[in-house]
Every structure is written in C-alpha cells, then in structure tokens.
Design a protein around this motif. Structure first.
Motif, PDB file in Angstrom:
ATOM      1  N   PRO A  69       0.808  -1.231   0.000  1.00 46.21           N
ATOM      2  CA  PRO A  69       0.000   0.000   0.000  1.00 46.21           C
ATOM      3  C   PRO A  69       0.837   1.274   0.000  1.00 46.21           C
ATOM      4  O   PRO A  69       0.432   2.290  -0.576  1.00 46.21           O
ATOM      5  N   SER A  70       2.029   1.229   0.627  1.00 45.98           N
ATOM      6  CA  SER A  70       2.867   2.433   0.638  1.00 45.98           C
ATOM      7  C   SER A  70       3.408   2.736  -0.759  1.00 45.98           C
ATOM      8  O   SER A  70       3.639   3.903  -1.098  1.00 45.98           O
ATOM      9  N   ALA A  71       3.600   1.708  -1.577  1.00 43.80           N
ATOM     10  CA  ALA A  71       4.031   1.929  -2.953  1.00 43.80           C
ATOM     11  C   ALA A  71       2.936   2.618  -3.747  1.00 43.80           C
ATOM     12  O   ALA A  71       3.202   3.533  -4.537  1.00 43.80           O
ATOM     13  N   ALA A  72       1.698   2.184  -3.533  1.00 38.89           N
ATOM     14  CA  ALA A  72       0.580   2.827  -4.222  1.00 38.89           C
ATOM     15  C   ALA A  72       0.475   4.294  -3.821  1.00 38.89           C
ATOM     16  O   ALA A  72       0.234   5.174  -4.669  1.00 38.89           O
ATOM     17  N   ARG A  73       0.656   4.587  -2.530  1.00 43.10           N
ATOM     18  CA  ARG A  73       0.610   5.979  -2.081  1.00 43.10           C
ATOM     19  C   ARG A  73       1.733   6.793  -2.714  1.00 43.10           C
ATOM     20  O   ARG A  73       1.532   7.944  -3.136  1.00 43.10           O
ATOM     21  N   ALA A  74       2.932   6.198  -2.774  1.00 42.46           N
ATOM     22  CA  ALA A  74       4.075   6.906  -3.360  1.00 42.46           C
ATOM     23  C   ALA A  74       3.828   7.231  -4.825  1.00 42.46           C
ATOM     24  O   ALA A  74       4.176   8.318  -5.301  1.00 42.46           O
ATOM     25  N   LEU A  75       3.223   6.291  -5.556  1.00 39.16           N
ATOM     26  CA  LEU A  75       2.911   6.553  -6.966  1.00 39.16           C
ATOM     27  C   LEU A  75       1.854   7.641  -7.104  1.00 39.16           C
ATOM     28  O   LEU A  75       1.943   8.501  -7.984  1.00 39.16           O
ATOM     29  N   GLY A  76       0.834   7.575  -6.249  1.00 43.54           N
ATOM     30  CA  GLY A  76      -0.203   8.601  -6.301  1.00 43.54           C
ATOM     31  C   GLY A  76       0.356   9.982  -6.033  1.00 43.54           C
ATOM     32  O   GLY A  76      -0.002  10.960  -6.717  1.00 43.54           O
ATOM     33  N   GLU A  77       1.267  10.074  -5.074  1.00 41.84           N
ATOM     34  CA  GLU A  77       1.899  11.365  -4.771  1.00 41.84           C
ATOM     35  C   GLU A  77       2.784  11.830  -5.913  1.00 41.84           C
ATOM     36  O   GLU A  77       2.826  13.028  -6.237  1.00 41.84           O
ATOM     37  N   ALA A  78       3.494  10.890  -6.531  1.00 42.88           N
ATOM     38  CA  ALA A  78       4.344  11.253  -7.672  1.00 42.88           C
ATOM     39  C   ALA A  78       3.500  11.770  -8.820  1.00 42.88           C
ATOM     40  O   ALA A  78       3.830  12.782  -9.455  1.00 42.88           O
ATOM     41  N   HIS A  79       2.401  11.082  -9.098  1.00 39.90           N
ATOM     42  CA  HIS A  79       1.501  11.533 -10.167  1.00 39.90           C
ATOM     43  C   HIS A  79       0.968  12.936  -9.875  1.00 39.90           C
ATOM     44  O   HIS A  79       0.947  13.802 -10.761  1.00 39.90           O
ATOM     45  N   ALA A  80       0.563  13.172  -8.628  1.00 44.83           N
ATOM     46  CA  ALA A  80       0.035  14.483  -8.264  1.00 44.83           C
ATOM     47  C   ALA A  80       1.087  15.573  -8.429  1.00 44.83           C
ATOM     48  O   ALA A  80       0.748  16.739  -8.685  1.00 44.83           O
ATOM     49  N   ALA A  81       2.366  15.196  -8.306  1.00 43.35           N
ATOM     50  CA  ALA A  81       3.459  16.158  -8.445  1.00 43.35           C
ATOM     51  C   ALA A  81       3.903  16.342  -9.903  1.00 43.35           C
ATOM     52  O   ALA A  81       4.845  17.098 -10.167  1.00 43.35           O
ATOM     53  N   GLU A 116      -3.958   2.504 -12.347  1.00 45.26           N
ATOM     54  CA  GLU A 116      -5.053   3.478 -12.373  1.00 45.26           C
ATOM     55  C   GLU A 116      -5.640   3.665 -10.980  1.00 45.26           C
ATOM     56  O   GLU A 116      -5.996   4.784 -10.595  1.00 45.26           O
ATOM     57  N   ALA A 117      -5.731   2.584 -10.203  1.00 45.81           N
ATOM     58  CA  ALA A 117      -6.233   2.709  -8.836  1.00 45.81           C
ATOM     59  C   ALA A 117      -5.309   3.579  -7.986  1.00 45.81           C
ATOM     60  O   ALA A 117      -5.773   4.314  -7.105  1.00 45.81           O
ATOM     61  N   ALA A 118      -4.004   3.519  -8.257  1.00 49.44           N
ATOM     62  CA  ALA A 118      -3.038   4.287  -7.471  1.00 49.44           C
ATOM     63  C   ALA A 118      -3.008   5.760  -7.854  1.00 49.44           C
ATOM     64  O   ALA A 118      -2.771   6.625  -7.005  1.00 49.44           O
TER      65      ALA A 118
END
Length: 314
Positions: A69-81, A116-118
């Motif tokens: 789950p922490s990897a998914a969060r990291a990807l989501g944050e990277a995408h947002a950035a 896509e979920a991340a």
C-alpha cells in the motif's frame, strides 16, 4: 524554432527482480529491502527532478504496487506532483513474450488496473520486461490503446554482455530468469518509429509509437543510468556529446541507480550488482549534472508528452 525533445524515465524494478536476474534466492531480502525502491529511491528521484526542474516518467510494476500500500501511495503522490506513471507490466515476467496471447493481455490489463487505482489515471505508455518485444506483446499494447511503447533496445554491447552473464550464471548452477531477446532487436531503429505489428523491431504503420532508448552512435553503446553512474566521467561526458545530435534523447534509468549498499541491500546482491557499490552521493551528483545538461540542451518532457508531439512526425 522549437528545441529537440528529451525524456527521463525510471524503471521501478524492486530488488526481488534483481535476485531473479542474478539467480539468487529472494529470501535474502527482508521486508525493508523489498520496499527500498518506493520508500527510498522514489523520494530521491522526485527530489532530483524538482531540484533540476525537469519532469520524469516512472515505469511501475503492477505486482509490486499491489503488494505494498505504501508503494501505491508513493505513486499517487508522484503523479500528483507531475510525474507520469506508465506500465512496466503486472508481473515483470521476463518470459512474457513466450506466454500465450491471453496471458499477455491479462498481465497488461491487471497492471493498468493497479496503476489506475493508485493514480486515478490509466497508463498510456508501456515498457516490456527485459526490453523484449514480439508480435503478441505488441498486439496486446494495441488492444490496451497505449499511446507509446519504449522497449526497443538495439544495443550490441548490452546484448552481448547479457548473453555472457546468463551463460556464466548457468555454469555456476544459478540460472538467471532473464530471457535473451531475438537477435532481430539489433536491427531495430534507434530513433522513434511506428512498428510493423507482426515484426515490431521493423518500421511499419502500427498505432503504438515506439520510442527506443538512446544509444551512443556508431558503437550502439547504451546511454543509460548504469553507464552514467559507474563509468569514468570523461567517458560519460564524451558519450553525451556524441548523443547530443539525437533527434530525441530518451534517457532510461532504474531505481537502483539512486541506491547503494548502505541502504540495507544484502551483501550477496551487492556483490553481483556492481553498480550498488557506487556511493549514492556520487550517483546523485552525476545524475544531477546529466539532468542539467539535458535541461539546457533540450525541452525535457514526459514520455507521454514526447509521444504526443512526435506522433505526427514519425
């Protein structure tokens, strides 16, 4: 007049994949080592992108993200950035091109769903495990509706070295799970092209644009992260000058290019993966310099944006 384009992409292969390449048991890795790519490498890469002021593309493996789950969060944050997140398949199966078409299609579908979920966005780019393409895998890319692929790697020294290492590991009784591509890859174009769907290392009219990794002209030496972080700096500088005439500069890195032995990587893997012996401070210094050269000489964009801009010219 518009400047030429360059892109910086990073394959987020976790350490278990390196154990598979090196014929080592994955049991060498504790939970912390398994998560180093997302806990340590991704923040370092994002900081480097931000410091130099360039965008990047992450090629993520669906299985790694689904398991953590922490990897998914990291990807989501990277995408947002502003980092593009593209697919590096679900399982990173080195023998993916040897599987059935149904298996290949399902692998890519699962990767897209996880990423896509991340991030909230379906990937539009794909890089094959081990850079290996064939007609069935290209057909799956067409079906998934990708805008681009970035797998063709017609680097003669890389191909020869890979064959030699795989042979040596087999003789030692530690067979690698990597797969040697067809020699046809060595004849693939070195600049962006539209593949022939039944022969994706040849030019054709396929809808999924192919963006090969940059090679040093003439010798076809791969200008990738391992080369930049571990070889003599004058050689790196000379190779960059030789590549500077490329119509599109596609720099490929791996997450381990910003990791080293002090990050808690098992010594057995460090012994086999020589670039992990290079101190991370030196790696970051070199990558910072290279990113700055690219920023000064090119318009640095994500691979998604490069494909969009190049599509009408190829």
């Amino acid at each position: 007049m518009a400047r030429r384009l360059a892109s910086i992409s990073v394959d987020l292969d976790s350490l278990p994949h390196y154990c598979r390449i090196q014929g080592l048991p994955e049991s060498l890795l504790d939970a912390r080592a398994r998560g180093l790519v997302y806990s340590t490498a991704v923040p370092r890469l994002r900081a480097l992108f931000s410091e130099v002021g360039v965008p990047g593309t992450f090629f993520a493996i669906g299985e790694d993200v689904e398991a953590d789950p922490s990897a998914a969060r990291a990807l989501g944050e990277a995408h947002a950035a502003g980092v593009e997140v593209a697919s590096h398949s679900f399982s990173h199966d080195y023998a993916l091109t040897r599987r059935t078409p149904a298996f290949i299609h399902e692998d890519l579908r699962r990767a897209d769903a996880v990423l896509e979920a991340a991030t909230g966005v379906r990937p539009v780019g794909f890089r094959a495990p081990g850079y290996t393409l064939n007609a069935a895998l290209y057909a799956a890319c067409l079906e998934r509706g990708y805008l681009y692929g970035s797998s063709a790697f017609p680097a003669v020294p890389y191909y020869s070295a890979k064959a030699a290492v795989m042979g040596a590991l087999a003789m030692l009784g530690r067979p690698s799970r990597a797969v040697l591509d067809s020699p046809r890859v060595l004849l693939a174009p070195t600049v962006p092209y539209r593949p022939e769907p039944t022969r994706p290392y040849s030019r054709g009219s396929g809808a999924v644009l192919e963006l090969p990794m940059t090679l040093v002209p003439g010798m076809r030496f791969p200008f990738i992260g391992t080369f930049v972080t571990s070889l003599p700096w004058p050689a790196v500088h000379a190779a960059y000058r030789a590549c500077r005439g490329s119509p599109f500069f596609n720099l490929e890195l791996h997450a381990v290019d910003v990791l080293d032995a002090d990050d808690g990587i098992p010594p057995a893997l460090v012994r086999q993966q020589r670039d992990l012996r290079v101190p991370v401070a030196r790696k970051l210094e070199r990558l910072r310099a290279l990113f700055t050269w690219l920023r000064d000489d090119y318009d640095v964009v994500t691979l998604r944006d490069a494909a969009s801009q190049l599509a009408s010219t190829v």
